[in-house]
Write an enzyme that holds these catalytic residues in place. Structure first.
Site, short mmCIF file in Angstrom:
data_model
loop_
_atom_site.label_atom_id
_atom_site.label_comp_id
_atom_site.label_asym_id
_atom_site.label_seq_id
_atom_site.Cartn_x
_atom_site.Cartn_y
_atom_site.Cartn_z
N LYS A 117 58.39 154.26 42.41
CA LYS A 117 57.43 153.45 41.68
C LYS A 117 58.20 152.91 40.74
O LYS A 117 57.58 151.91 40.30
CB LYS A 117 56.10 154.23 41.50
CG LYS A 117 55.38 154.62 42.70
CD LYS A 117 53.96 155.13 42.58
CE LYS A 117 53.20 155.49 43.64
NZ LYS A 117 52.29 156.18 43.51
N LYS A 197 57.53 154.65 55.91
CA LYS A 197 56.16 155.33 55.94
C LYS A 197 55.02 154.51 55.60
O LYS A 197 55.09 153.36 55.06
CB LYS A 197 56.25 156.30 54.45
CG LYS A 197 54.79 157.40 54.50
CD LYS A 197 54.97 157.90 53.34
CE LYS A 197 54.49 157.11 52.11
NZ LYS A 197 54.14 157.70 50.86
N LYS A 200 49.19 151.22 52.68
CA LYS A 200 48.74 149.97 52.49
C LYS A 200 49.44 149.09 51.74
O LYS A 200 49.39 147.72 52.02
CB LYS A 200 47.28 150.23 51.94
CG LYS A 200 46.41 149.20 52.13
CD LYS A 200 44.90 149.21 51.67
CE LYS A 200 44.23 147.94 51.66
NZ LYS A 200 43.01 147.90 50.94
P1 TYM Z 1 47.92 158.96 48.78
O1 TYM Z 1 46.51 158.74 48.37
O2 TYM Z 1 48.92 158.51 48.74
O3 TYM Z 1 47.55 159.32 50.31
C1 TYM Z 1 46.42 160.62 50.72
C2 TYM Z 1 46.95 161.52 51.75
O4 TYM Z 1 47.70 160.72 52.91
C3 TYM Z 1 48.89 161.33 53.16
N1 TYM Z 1 49.91 160.08 53.64
C4 TYM Z 1 50.42 160.36 54.78
N2 TYM Z 1 50.58 161.26 55.57
C5 TYM Z 1 51.46 161.05 56.67
N3 TYM Z 1 52.06 159.87 56.98
C6 TYM Z 1 51.87 158.67 56.15
N4 TYM Z 1 52.27 157.57 56.24
C7 TYM Z 1 50.99 158.89 54.93
N5 TYM Z 1 50.57 158.23 53.93
C8 TYM Z 1 49.82 158.78 53.29
C9 TYM Z 1 49.36 161.93 51.57
O5 TYM Z 1 50.57 162.90 51.80
C10 TYM Z 1 48.10 162.44 51.04
O6 TYM Z 1 48.12 163.59 51.47
N6 TYM Z 1 48.94 162.11 44.76
C11 TYM Z 1 48.15 162.02 46.20
C12 TYM Z 1 46.84 162.12 45.63
C13 TYM Z 1 46.46 163.35 45.02
C14 TYM Z 1 46.28 164.70 45.70
C15 TYM Z 1 45.70 165.40 44.50
C16 TYM Z 1 46.82 165.28 46.81
C17 TYM Z 1 46.01 163.30 43.89
N7 TYM Z 1 45.72 164.78 43.43
C18 TYM Z 1 45.97 166.63 44.68
C19 TYM Z 1 46.53 166.51 46.72
C20 TYM Z 1 46.05 167.44 45.80
C21 TYM Z 1 48.40 160.65 46.67
O7 TYM Z 1 48.79 159.48 46.14
O8 TYM Z 1 48.10 160.52 47.90
#
Ligand code: TYM
Length: 339
Positions: A117, A197, A200
């Site tokens: 990022k 991956k 969005k």
């Molecule tokens: P985020 O918002 O990017 O994604 C939410 C969840 O979806 C999973 N994910 C995927 N899994 C498989 N293939 C993909 N292409 C894919 N894209 C997204 C992510 O692994 C995630 O589980 N930092 C985190 C949000 C967060 C969080 C937390 C998660 C904040 N605090 C505490 C767990 C515990 C994030 O940006 O996820």
């Protein structure tokens, strides 16, 4: 460790991007739904994480609401879990500050997501992006969650959460369990480009609430076997991203048939992609229907999130009391009176 819980706790979070895509759903949220019956579950829409990247304050509330609709449509049951907005539970940022004093800067700089990022912005990068995984650790530790259902890209962040739990426990006494990631079979779903991956921000996604025409149009652009140039060329399902989706979504007989017919060029890539479009349209149909019902009752969404935040705050306050006590922070209501 003070612990009056009868069940293990689960916490996970998702950024308010407005809609769930297939990667979020199969990588994490499908597990969120599954875990609700067995564990005490807290699920957070992490709006404070989202502000570390450029965002539009005018459209932000709608994006948050859209994510709440998506999650409820995907099967989260407010009777069985607490769904809440991170910024409505101020203890998240409070614990985050405490944890920054324990966080190894080197480990933060080595985070893959931070490196991705921050790109080539050098020192112009905002500090929030660097502290992002510390806030994530606070999200988890605040609820003393043992299990965290996530996709593979979050595993490194969870390593930091364990480091911080250990450091806190060593410095101030046993307080936090070390949270473990829970992965699904689809821990890393690739996007329509078949290369990176699904996300969005890359625009290579299929939303779970996309309408049938949008799904068909998007599937038409999906990459398959790059070496299969003509309809009559035999395909190689083992390198085809759409085939990995069959393995996730189709029954055994269909997987077998697609495998054989692709290798023998009986089935063309476009036909296969349209078959997959139909599978996705059917799979997500109940979610589209639930979302339409929810959108007609916006007050219900507000009530669900408010109740979720109340439940989350109860646990968060308890943990913070314990944290302050363990750290020797003087609390005037019960600390020493020296005067
Ligand atoms: P985020 O918002 O990017 O994604 C939410 C969840 O979806 C999973 N994910 C995927 N899994 C498989 N293939 C993909 N292409 C894919 N894209 C997204 C992510 O692994 C995630 O589980 N930092 C985190 C949000 C967060 C969080 C937390 C998660 C904040 N605090 C505490 C767990 C515990 C994030 O940006 O996820």
């Amino acid at each position: 460790m003070t612990d009056a819980r009868s069940r293990s706790r689960v916490l996970s979070g998702i950024q308010p991007t407005g809609e769930l895509h297939m990667g979020n759903y199969f990588g994490a949220v499908e597990n969120w739904v599954r875990l609700m019956d067995e564990f005490e579950c807290f699920y957070s829409i992490v709006d404070y994480h989202a502000i570390t990247a450029g965002y539009n304050p005018a459209t932000f509330p709608a994006a948050v609401e859209g994510m709440a609709v998506s999650l409820l449509a995907a099967g989260l049951d407010p009777g069985k879990c607490s769904l809440f907005l991170q910024s409505e539970v101020p203890e998240h940022t409070e614990l985050c500050w405490i944890l920054t004093s324990l966080a190894p800067l080197g480990q933060l700089y080595r985070m893959t997501q931070f490196k991705d990022k921050s790109g080539d912005q050098g020192e112009a990068i905002n500090a929030g992006l660097l502290m992002y995984p510390v806030l994530q650790a606070a999200d988890i530790l605040l609820y003393k969650a043992d299990r965290v259902p996530v996709g593979e890209d979050q595993v490194q962040h969870l390593e930091l959460s364990r480091t911080l739990a250990r450091r806190f426990n060593n410095a101030f006494g046993d307080t936090f369990p070390e949270p473990q990631p829970l992965l699904t079979e689809a821990k890393r779903i690739l996007g329509l480009d078949g290369q990176t991956k699904m996300s969005k921000s890359k625009g290579n996604h299929i939303g779970i609430l996309d309408d049938p025409d949008t799904i068909r149009t998007k599937m038409g652009t999906a990459f398959t076997d790059p070496q299969r140039l003509r309809r009559t060329d035999p395909g190689r399902p083992w390198v085809c991203n759409v085939f990995t989706w069959h393995k996730l979504l189709s029954d055994e007989a269909t997987i077998e048939r697609v495998d054989v017919e692709c290798r023998s060029a009986v089935l063309g890539c476009f036909e296969d992609k349209m078959m997959m479009a139909d599978i996705l349209i059917e799979r997500f149909r109940p979610m589209r229907e639930r979302a339409a019902e929810l959108r007609a009752r916006p007050e219900t969404i507000r009530e669900i999130l408010a109740a979720g935040a109340d439940a989350a705050r109860r646990v968060a306050r308890e943990t913070m009391e314990e944290v302050r006590e363990a750290m020797g922070l003087w609390q005037t209501k019960r600390g020493p009176v020296t005067a």
